[in-house]
Design a protein around this motif. Sequence first.
Motif, PDB file in Angstrom:
ATOM      1  N   ASN A  42       2.686   1.467  -3.357  1.00 23.54           N
ATOM      2  CA  ASN A  42       1.832   2.068  -4.423  1.00 23.54           C
ATOM      3  C   ASN A  42       1.710   3.691  -4.237  1.00 23.54           C
ATOM      4  O   ASN A  42       1.640   4.141  -5.188  1.00 23.54           O
ATOM      5  N   ILE A  43       1.455   4.100  -3.121  1.00 22.23           N
ATOM      6  CA  ILE A  43       1.208   5.486  -2.922  1.00 22.23           C
ATOM      7  C   ILE A  43       2.248   6.210  -3.238  1.00 22.23           C
ATOM      8  O   ILE A  43       2.183   7.416  -3.910  1.00 22.23           O
ATOM      9  N   THR A  99       0.845  -1.118   0.086  1.00 22.60           N
ATOM     10  CA  THR A  99      -0.006  -0.154  -0.085  1.00 22.60           C
ATOM     11  C   THR A  99       0.756   1.329  -0.007  1.00 22.60           C
ATOM     12  O   THR A  99       0.691   2.109  -0.883  1.00 22.60           O
ATOM     13  N   LEU A 113       4.856   5.473  -5.273  1.00 21.34           N
ATOM     14  CA  LEU A 113       5.008   5.197  -6.776  1.00 21.34           C
ATOM     15  C   LEU A 113       3.953   6.139  -7.528  1.00 21.34           C
ATOM     16  O   LEU A 113       4.321   7.105  -8.522  1.00 21.34           O
ATOM     17  N   GLU A 114       2.693   6.498  -6.970  1.00 23.48           N
ATOM     18  CA  GLU A 114       1.758   7.207  -7.661  1.00 23.48           C
ATOM     19  C   GLU A 114       2.185   8.693  -7.332  1.00 23.48           C
ATOM     20  O   GLU A 114       2.203   9.540  -8.282  1.00 23.48           O
ATOM     21  N   ARG A 115       2.789   9.020  -6.290  1.00 23.08           N
ATOM     22  CA  ARG A 115       3.078  10.368  -5.720  1.00 23.08           C
ATOM     23  C   ARG A 115       4.263  10.803  -7.001  1.00 23.08           C
ATOM     24  O   ARG A 115       4.309  11.757  -7.450  1.00 23.08           O
ATOM     25  N   TYR A 116       5.134   9.887  -7.001  1.00 24.70           N
ATOM     26  CA  TYR A 116       6.436  10.007  -7.937  1.00 24.70           C
ATOM     27  C   TYR A 116       5.987  10.151  -9.387  1.00 24.70           C
ATOM     28  O   TYR A 116       6.530  11.040 -10.027  1.00 24.70           O
ATOM     29  N   ASN A 117       5.028   9.524  -9.715  1.00 31.98           N
ATOM     30  CA  ASN A 117       4.596   9.407 -11.160  1.00 31.98           C
ATOM     31  C   ASN A 117       3.857  10.570 -11.612  1.00 31.98           C
ATOM     32  O   ASN A 117       3.574  11.057 -12.810  1.00 31.98           O
ATOM     33  N   THR A 118       3.409  11.300 -10.417  1.00 31.84           N
ATOM     34  CA  THR A 118       2.407  12.476 -10.798  1.00 31.84           C
ATOM     35  C   THR A 118       2.812  13.945 -10.352  1.00 31.84           C
ATOM     36  O   THR A 118       2.121  14.918 -10.309  1.00 31.84           O
ATOM     37  N   LYS A 119       4.081  13.919  -9.877  1.00 27.31           N
ATOM     38  CA  LYS A 119       4.763  15.075  -9.191  1.00 27.31           C
ATOM     39  C   LYS A 119       5.186  16.115 -10.588  1.00 27.31           C
ATOM     40  O   LYS A 119       5.551  17.196 -10.054  1.00 27.31           O
TER      41      LYS A 119
END
Length: 55
Positions: free
Chosen positions: A15-16, A12, A18-24
């Motif tokens: 994944n959070i 969990t 990774l999401e932050r990294y991919n949308t920064k």
Amino acid sequence: MDKKNDVPMNNTVKNILLERYNTKGANVFVFTNPATGTRYGNIHKAFTTVCKRAN
């Protein structure tokens, strides 16, 4: 020599992050101070504040 810090995390958290990294976007920091738009100056103080607000 720099001290190595290992931080255990479950899927969990992974994944959070990774999401932050991919949308920064163009920002080089995963976590930014919304007041300044840049990195937090003192991560220990920021983490303490977040923990207090969570309670």
